[in-house]
Design a protein around this motif. Structure first.
Motif, PDB file in Angstrom:
ATOM      1  N   THR A 196       2.215   3.789  -2.435  1.00 30.63           N
ATOM      2  CA  THR A 196       1.125   4.216  -3.325  1.00 30.63           C
ATOM      3  C   THR A 196       0.029   3.157  -3.364  1.00 30.63           C
ATOM      4  O   THR A 196      -1.172   3.475  -3.309  1.00 30.63           O
ATOM      5  CB  THR A 196       1.670   4.463  -4.746  1.00 30.63           C
ATOM      6  OG1 THR A 196       2.630   5.517  -4.700  1.00 30.63           O
ATOM      7  CG2 THR A 196       0.544   4.858  -5.690  1.00 30.63           C
ATOM      8  N   GLN A 197       0.421   1.895  -3.437  1.00 29.49           N
ATOM      9  CA  GLN A 197      -0.557   0.816  -3.444  1.00 29.49           C
ATOM     10  C   GLN A 197      -1.315   0.757  -2.125  1.00 29.49           C
ATOM     11  O   GLN A 197      -2.513   0.453  -2.085  1.00 29.49           O
ATOM     12  CB  GLN A 197       0.121  -0.516  -3.729  1.00 29.49           C
ATOM     13  CG  GLN A 197      -0.854  -1.670  -3.971  1.00 29.49           C
ATOM     14  CD  GLN A 197      -1.768  -1.397  -5.157  1.00 29.49           C
ATOM     15  OE1 GLN A 197      -1.294  -0.995  -6.229  1.00 29.49           O
ATOM     16  NE2 GLN A 197      -3.063  -1.607  -4.979  1.00 29.49           N
ATOM     17  N   SER A 198      -0.632   1.056  -1.022  1.00 32.33           N
ATOM     18  CA  SER A 198      -1.295   1.073   0.289  1.00 32.33           C
ATOM     19  C   SER A 198      -2.388   2.126   0.320  1.00 32.33           C
ATOM     20  O   SER A 198      -3.469   1.899   0.874  1.00 32.33           O
ATOM     21  CB  SER A 198      -0.268   1.340   1.392  1.00 32.33           C
ATOM     22  OG  SER A 198       0.660   0.282   1.505  1.00 32.33           O
ATOM     23  N   ALA A 199      -2.109   3.307  -0.266  1.00 31.17           N
ATOM     24  CA  ALA A 199      -3.116   4.367  -0.320  1.00 31.17           C
ATOM     25  C   ALA A 199      -4.309   3.927  -1.159  1.00 31.17           C
ATOM     26  O   ALA A 199      -5.471   4.165  -0.791  1.00 31.17           O
ATOM     27  CB  ALA A 199      -2.498   5.642  -0.889  1.00 31.17           C
ATOM     28  N   ILE A 200      -4.028   3.279  -2.284  1.00 30.70           N
ATOM     29  CA  ILE A 200      -5.104   2.796  -3.152  1.00 30.70           C
ATOM     30  C   ILE A 200      -5.940   1.744  -2.428  1.00 30.70           C
ATOM     31  O   ILE A 200      -7.180   1.785  -2.436  1.00 30.70           O
ATOM     32  CB  ILE A 200      -4.521   2.210  -4.453  1.00 30.70           C
ATOM     33  CG1 ILE A 200      -3.899   3.324  -5.311  1.00 30.70           C
ATOM     34  CG2 ILE A 200      -5.591   1.463  -5.247  1.00 30.70           C
ATOM     35  CD1 ILE A 200      -4.899   4.315  -5.855  1.00 30.70           C
ATOM     36  N   ASP A 201      -5.281   0.768  -1.795  1.00 25.60           N
ATOM     37  CA  ASP A 201      -5.991  -0.302  -1.094  1.00 25.60           C
ATOM     38  C   ASP A 201      -6.870   0.252   0.027  1.00 25.60           C
ATOM     39  O   ASP A 201      -7.941  -0.291   0.309  1.00 25.60           O
ATOM     40  CB  ASP A 201      -4.997  -1.308  -0.516  1.00 25.60           C
ATOM     41  CG  ASP A 201      -4.263  -2.094  -1.596  1.00 25.60           C
ATOM     42  OD1 ASP A 201      -4.748  -2.094  -2.745  1.00 25.60           O
ATOM     43  OD2 ASP A 201      -3.201  -2.669  -1.295  1.00 25.60           O
ATOM     44  N   MET A 202      -6.401   1.314   0.674  1.00 23.64           N
ATOM     45  CA  MET A 202      -7.153   1.901   1.777  1.00 23.64           C
ATOM     46  C   MET A 202      -8.416   2.600   1.303  1.00 23.64           C
ATOM     47  O   MET A 202      -9.442   2.585   1.987  1.00 23.64           O
ATOM     48  CB  MET A 202      -6.269   2.903   2.523  1.00 23.64           C
ATOM     49  CG  MET A 202      -6.984   3.632   3.673  1.00 23.64           C
ATOM     50  SD  MET A 202      -5.910   4.818   4.525  1.00 23.64           S
ATOM     51  CE  MET A 202      -5.731   6.084   3.253  1.00 23.64           C
ATOM     52  N   LEU A 203      -8.384   3.164   0.106  1.00 25.12           N
ATOM     53  CA  LEU A 203      -9.468   4.045  -0.307  1.00 25.12           C
ATOM     54  C   LEU A 203     -10.365   3.507  -1.413  1.00 25.12           C
ATOM     55  O   LEU A 203     -11.537   3.873  -1.489  1.00 25.12           O
ATOM     56  CB  LEU A 203      -8.889   5.399  -0.766  1.00 25.12           C
ATOM     57  CG  LEU A 203      -8.356   6.280   0.355  1.00 25.12           C
ATOM     58  CD1 LEU A 203      -7.562   7.440  -0.205  1.00 25.12           C
ATOM     59  CD2 LEU A 203      -9.514   6.798   1.197  1.00 25.12           C
ATOM     60  N   VAL A 204      -9.852   2.673  -2.287  1.00 25.01           N
ATOM     61  CA  VAL A 204     -10.651   2.253  -3.440  1.00 25.01           C
ATOM     62  C   VAL A 204     -11.732   1.265  -3.014  1.00 25.01           C
ATOM     63  O   VAL A 204     -11.457   0.276  -2.330  1.00 25.01           O
ATOM     64  CB  VAL A 204      -9.765   1.631  -4.529  1.00 25.01           C
ATOM     65  CG1 VAL A 204     -10.615   1.042  -5.652  1.00 25.01           C
ATOM     66  CG2 VAL A 204      -8.821   2.687  -5.094  1.00 25.01           C
ATOM     67  N   SER A 205     -12.936   1.535  -3.439  1.00 22.22           N
ATOM     68  CA  SER A 205     -14.077   0.679  -3.121  1.00 22.22           C
ATOM     69  C   SER A 205     -14.004  -0.611  -3.928  1.00 22.22           C
ATOM     70  O   SER A 205     -13.549  -0.618  -5.080  1.00 22.22           O
ATOM     71  CB  SER A 205     -15.377   1.419  -3.441  1.00 22.22           C
ATOM     72  OG  SER A 205     -16.497   0.581  -3.292  1.00 22.22           O
ATOM     73  N   ALA A 206     -14.463  -1.703  -3.324  1.00 22.26           N
ATOM     74  CA  ALA A 206     -14.422  -3.009  -3.999  1.00 22.26           C
ATOM     75  C   ALA A 206     -15.283  -3.014  -5.253  1.00 22.26           C
ATOM     76  O   ALA A 206     -14.973  -3.696  -6.230  1.00 22.26           O
ATOM     77  CB  ALA A 206     -14.883  -4.103  -3.044  1.00 22.26           C
TER      78      ALA A 206
END
Length: 238
Positions: A196-206
């Motif tokens: 789940t964190q991998s999906a968030i890291d891939m998509l969430v803008s800085a």
């Protein structure tokens, strides 16, 4: 009084039928995975369940019905659940992505044989059922793509191709059905957190204008994932 007893008896009968049917599906799925769908017979299933073939007909009428049950559980029910998550108003876009990814991972981890058998047996499905199965897969992709598109429009997610991103998240979650084995090495909660964190890291803008609660939750998830990895490196106590 008689009517009440009859009603209670009916509920017990329904519950027992549901439990036996679930056992039949589980045993049949294992056989399909081991022997292949085409070579597995209803007699094989009956033997695995511990009933006669005649008794088995009280629960399923054919192998095709067993595949239909898999389509219902793995495809149609999942698409409905993802749709419910997407429509929730109490979750941010990140929260929805977390919930969707977590649900996908846990379903694959809980029923890996069912997912693998259905994935490998799609070409053997009767035409009407194959159409329903493929539509369910499209619905799952559409719900996940929709959540990503909504997040992009809100400025929470990076401006990526939402469909490609959805395929990436789905592939990551689906692969769990092939490599995950419950045990001391991999705890399903830890696996769900990390993916789940991998999906968030891939998509969430800085520079995402996400709510502070989402930022705090993300930091907590990262910390837990790190602790999970560290724990696996420690020597095990006898």
């Amino acid at each position: 009084m008689t009517r009440g007893k009859t009603s209670e008896s009916g509920r017990r009968s329904t519950t027992r039928r549901s439990l036996v049917t679930r056992d039949v599906l589980e045993k049949a799925t294992m056989l399909f995975a081991e022997k292949g769908y085409e070579t597995t017979t209803l007699q094989d299933v009956a033997t695995a369940v511990g009933v006669s073939r005649t008794a088995l007909y009280h629960y399923v009428s054919s192998k095709e019905e067993l595949l239909e049950m898999l389509v219902e559980q793995i495809g149609l029910a999942l698409a409905d659940s993802l749709g419910e998550i997407r429509s929730r108003t109490d979750l941010s876009h990140q929260g929805k992505l977390r919930a969707l990814t977590d649900l996908l991972v846990r379903q694959r981890a809980a029923a890996p044989h069912q997912f693998r058998v259905l994935d490998q047996s799609e070409s053997m499905l009767p035409e009407p059922l194959r159409i329903r199965h493929r539509q369910a897969r499209r619905d799952v992709l559409a719900q996940l793509s929709g959540v990503i598109e909504d997040g992009i429009e809100a400025g929470e997610f990076k401006p990526v191709d939402a469909r490609v991103a959805a395929f990436t998240v789905l592939g990551m979650c689906n692969w769990v059905a092939w490599w995950y084995h419950p045990g001391s090495d991999y705890d399903v909660d830890a696996v769900a957190r990390q993916l789940t964190q991998s999906a968030i890291d891939m998509l969430v803008s800085a520079d995402s204008p996400s709510a502070p609660a989402d930022s705090a939750r993300s930091a907590l998830m990262m910390a837990r994932s790190g602790l999970d990895a560290l724990e696996r490196l420690l020597p095990r106590e006898s």
